[in-house]
Scaffold this motif. Structure first.
Motif, PDB file in Angstrom:
ATOM      1  N   ALA A 167       0.833  -1.206   0.000  1.00  0.00           N
ATOM      2  CA  ALA A 167       0.000   0.000   0.000  1.00  0.00           C
ATOM      3  C   ALA A 167       0.868   1.257   0.000  1.00  0.00           C
ATOM      4  O   ALA A 167       0.536   2.251  -0.664  1.00  0.00           O
ATOM      5  CB  ALA A 167      -0.932  -0.010   1.207  1.00  0.00           C
ATOM      6  N   ILE A 168       1.971   1.231   0.741  1.00  0.00           N
ATOM      7  CA  ILE A 168       2.887   2.373   0.746  1.00  0.00           C
ATOM      8  C   ILE A 168       3.501   2.553  -0.642  1.00  0.00           C
ATOM      9  O   ILE A 168       3.613   3.677  -1.149  1.00  0.00           O
ATOM     10  CB  ILE A 168       3.988   2.181   1.804  1.00  0.00           C
ATOM     11  CG1 ILE A 168       3.397   2.255   3.217  1.00  0.00           C
ATOM     12  CG2 ILE A 168       5.078   3.245   1.648  1.00  0.00           C
ATOM     13  CD1 ILE A 168       4.381   1.932   4.322  1.00  0.00           C
ATOM     14  N   GLN A 169       3.888   1.449  -1.262  1.00  0.00           N
ATOM     15  CA  GLN A 169       4.469   1.531  -2.603  1.00  0.00           C
ATOM     16  C   GLN A 169       3.498   2.179  -3.583  1.00  0.00           C
ATOM     17  O   GLN A 169       3.884   3.022  -4.397  1.00  0.00           O
ATOM     18  CB  GLN A 169       4.868   0.141  -3.105  1.00  0.00           C
ATOM     19  CG  GLN A 169       5.503   0.168  -4.495  1.00  0.00           C
ATOM     20  CD  GLN A 169       6.013  -1.189  -4.943  1.00  0.00           C
ATOM     21  OE1 GLN A 169       6.106  -2.116  -4.158  1.00  0.00           O
ATOM     22  NE2 GLN A 169       6.348  -1.301  -6.213  1.00  0.00           N
ATOM     23  N   LEU A 170       2.224   1.809  -3.481  1.00  0.00           N
ATOM     24  CA  LEU A 170       1.216   2.417  -4.343  1.00  0.00           C
ATOM     25  C   LEU A 170       0.990   3.871  -3.955  1.00  0.00           C
ATOM     26  O   LEU A 170       0.818   4.737  -4.823  1.00  0.00           O
ATOM     27  CB  LEU A 170      -0.095   1.635  -4.249  1.00  0.00           C
ATOM     28  CG  LEU A 170      -1.264   2.185  -5.072  1.00  0.00           C
ATOM     29  CD1 LEU A 170      -0.910   2.251  -6.558  1.00  0.00           C
ATOM     30  CD2 LEU A 170      -2.516   1.343  -4.846  1.00  0.00           C
ATOM     31  N   ALA A 171       0.992   4.145  -2.656  1.00  0.00           N
ATOM     32  CA  ALA A 171       0.747   5.513  -2.186  1.00  0.00           C
ATOM     33  C   ALA A 171       1.773   6.492  -2.752  1.00  0.00           C
ATOM     34  O   ALA A 171       1.441   7.629  -3.104  1.00  0.00           O
ATOM     35  CB  ALA A 171       0.764   5.549  -0.660  1.00  0.00           C
ATOM     36  N   VAL A 172       3.015   6.058  -2.844  1.00  0.00           N
ATOM     37  CA  VAL A 172       4.058   6.942  -3.379  1.00  0.00           C
ATOM     38  C   VAL A 172       4.286   6.698  -4.874  1.00  0.00           C
ATOM     39  O   VAL A 172       5.183   7.292  -5.476  1.00  0.00           O
ATOM     40  CB  VAL A 172       5.382   6.778  -2.609  1.00  0.00           C
ATOM     41  CG1 VAL A 172       5.189   7.059  -1.130  1.00  0.00           C
ATOM     42  CG2 VAL A 172       5.984   5.381  -2.808  1.00  0.00           C
ATOM     43  N   GLU A 173       3.459   5.813  -5.452  1.00  0.00           N
ATOM     44  CA  GLU A 173       3.508   5.487  -6.874  1.00  0.00           C
ATOM     45  C   GLU A 173       4.924   5.114  -7.322  1.00  0.00           C
ATOM     46  O   GLU A 173       5.462   5.634  -8.304  1.00  0.00           O
ATOM     47  CB  GLU A 173       2.972   6.645  -7.727  1.00  0.00           C
ATOM     48  CG  GLU A 173       2.517   6.192  -9.112  1.00  0.00           C
ATOM     49  CD  GLU A 173       1.751   7.267  -9.875  1.00  0.00           C
ATOM     50  OE1 GLU A 173       1.460   7.042 -11.054  1.00  0.00           O
ATOM     51  OE2 GLU A 173       1.419   8.318  -9.278  1.00  0.00           O
ATOM     52  N   TYR A 174       5.512   4.217  -6.580  1.00  0.00           N
ATOM     53  CA  TYR A 174       6.857   3.754  -6.931  1.00  0.00           C
ATOM     54  C   TYR A 174       6.748   2.620  -7.937  1.00  0.00           C
ATOM     55  O   TYR A 174       6.554   1.465  -7.590  1.00  0.00           O
ATOM     56  CB  TYR A 174       7.598   3.295  -5.664  1.00  0.00           C
ATOM     57  CG  TYR A 174       9.016   2.820  -5.942  1.00  0.00           C
ATOM     58  CD1 TYR A 174       9.938   3.660  -6.558  1.00  0.00           C
ATOM     59  CD2 TYR A 174       9.418   1.542  -5.569  1.00  0.00           C
ATOM     60  CE1 TYR A 174      11.224   3.241  -6.820  1.00  0.00           C
ATOM     61  CE2 TYR A 174      10.706   1.112  -5.818  1.00  0.00           C
ATOM     62  CZ  TYR A 174      11.611   1.965  -6.437  1.00  0.00           C
ATOM     63  OH  TYR A 174      12.895   1.537  -6.700  1.00  0.00           O
ATOM     64  N   ASP A 175       6.853   2.986  -9.190  1.00  0.00           N
ATOM     65  CA  ASP A 175       6.731   2.032 -10.298  1.00  0.00           C
ATOM     66  C   ASP A 175       7.760   2.420 -11.349  1.00  0.00           C
ATOM     67  O   ASP A 175       7.421   2.871 -12.436  1.00  0.00           O
ATOM     68  CB  ASP A 175       5.311   2.079 -10.872  1.00  0.00           C
ATOM     69  CG  ASP A 175       5.077   1.022 -11.943  1.00  0.00           C
ATOM     70  OD1 ASP A 175       5.794   0.000 -11.941  1.00  0.00           O
ATOM     71  OD2 ASP A 175       4.192   1.229 -12.791  1.00  0.00           O
TER      72      ASP A 175
END
Length: 273
Positions: free
Chosen positions: A235-243
């Motif tokens: 969820a944190i990865q998505l929250a900061v849009e780390y892609d």
């Protein structure tokens, strides 16, 4: 106050027929003095670190060590991730409170606590730096002693980039596997009793080391999963849009030729102070 007087005069000119150049000069001087006082107060507030809110005790206490010449993304990338953990507190720490400059000298991050003010942490993160900063930290016994003391009680002790060299200098990586910046791998293994693994991050007991600079974000997400579970980390990865989708496939040293490596190291050297 001078602004109010000037405004009043402009609105009601007939009320003050004796307004003269001297009055205007007085008004200008008063305005300048007020501006100077305001500026000084603003600068004083800007240079005086505001202590962070005391930990609530509910979430992990995360401390990120800053020292002169660190690389900017090493502490700030993981801070972005770890500060999103539920009830976590993330504090920048240095030998002394105040602004600490990066290896380029262009940017500074404020350390809100000195090492003398911090005696326990759940998570310690040591960033990497250019040659000057790394050597300075590795030979700073005050920092090394503090790192060793924090490590005694941490749940996790971590590093990014050449921060692993600092951990090694503190004696924390003896007999362990670790990673570091690709150009520092040979030095790490030849100088210390460490087995180098060319991975983005490596866990050895409660120590987690990350490779160079941007790898600290990957390590921080892995650490978030260890602390709060995979769902929270995702969820944190998505929250900061780390892609990440970089325009070039040039970030892996194992696939880079000698010319590109030389160019990369030269760019780093030229940008550092």
């Amino acid at each position: 106050m001078s602004h109010s007087t000037s405004s009043h005069s402009a609105t009601h000119p007939a009320t003050h027929p004796t307004t003269t150049r001297r009055n205007l000069l007085r008004s200008t001087v008063a305005t300048a003095a007020l501006a100077a006082t305001t500026t000084a107060a603003t600068e004083a507030r800007a240079t005086t670190p505001t202590p962070p809110t005391p930990p609530t005790g509910k979430g992990p206490r995360i401390g990120i060590l800053l020292y002169d010449g660190y690389s900017l993304l090493d502490p700030t990338g993981p801070a972005e991730i770890l500060s999103r953990l539920p009830d976590a507190t993330v504090t920048m720490i240095a030998e002394r409170r105040g602004a600490v400059r990066t290896d380029t000298g262009d940017v500074a991050v404020v350390a809100e606590r000195s090492i003398a003010e911090v005696d326990r942490l759940d998570v310690l993160l040591v960033p990497g730096a250019g040659n000057r900063g790394t050597v300075g930290a590795m030979t700073n016994e005050a920092l090394l002693s503090w790192i060793r003391e924090m490590h005694r009680h941490t749940r996790w002790t971590t590093s990014v980039c050449t921060g692993s060299l600092v951990l090694a200098a503190a004696g924390l990586l003896d007999g362990r596997e670790a990673t570091t910046y690709w150009a520092s791998a040979e030095y790490l293994t030849s100088t210390f009793d460490v087995t180098y693994l060319p991975e983005r991050y490596v866990r050895s007991g409660k120590i987690v080391t990350a490779a160079g600079v941007s790898a600290g974000i990957d390590m921080a997400l892995y650490l978030a999963s260890l602390i709060a579970g995979d769902d929270t980390a995702k969820a944190i990865q998505l929250a900061v849009e780390y892609d990440p989708r970089p325009p070039f496939d040039a970030g892996d040293a194992t696939k880079a030729d000698a010319q590109l490596k030389e160019r990369a190291l030269q760019l780093l050297a030229d940008s550092q102070v």
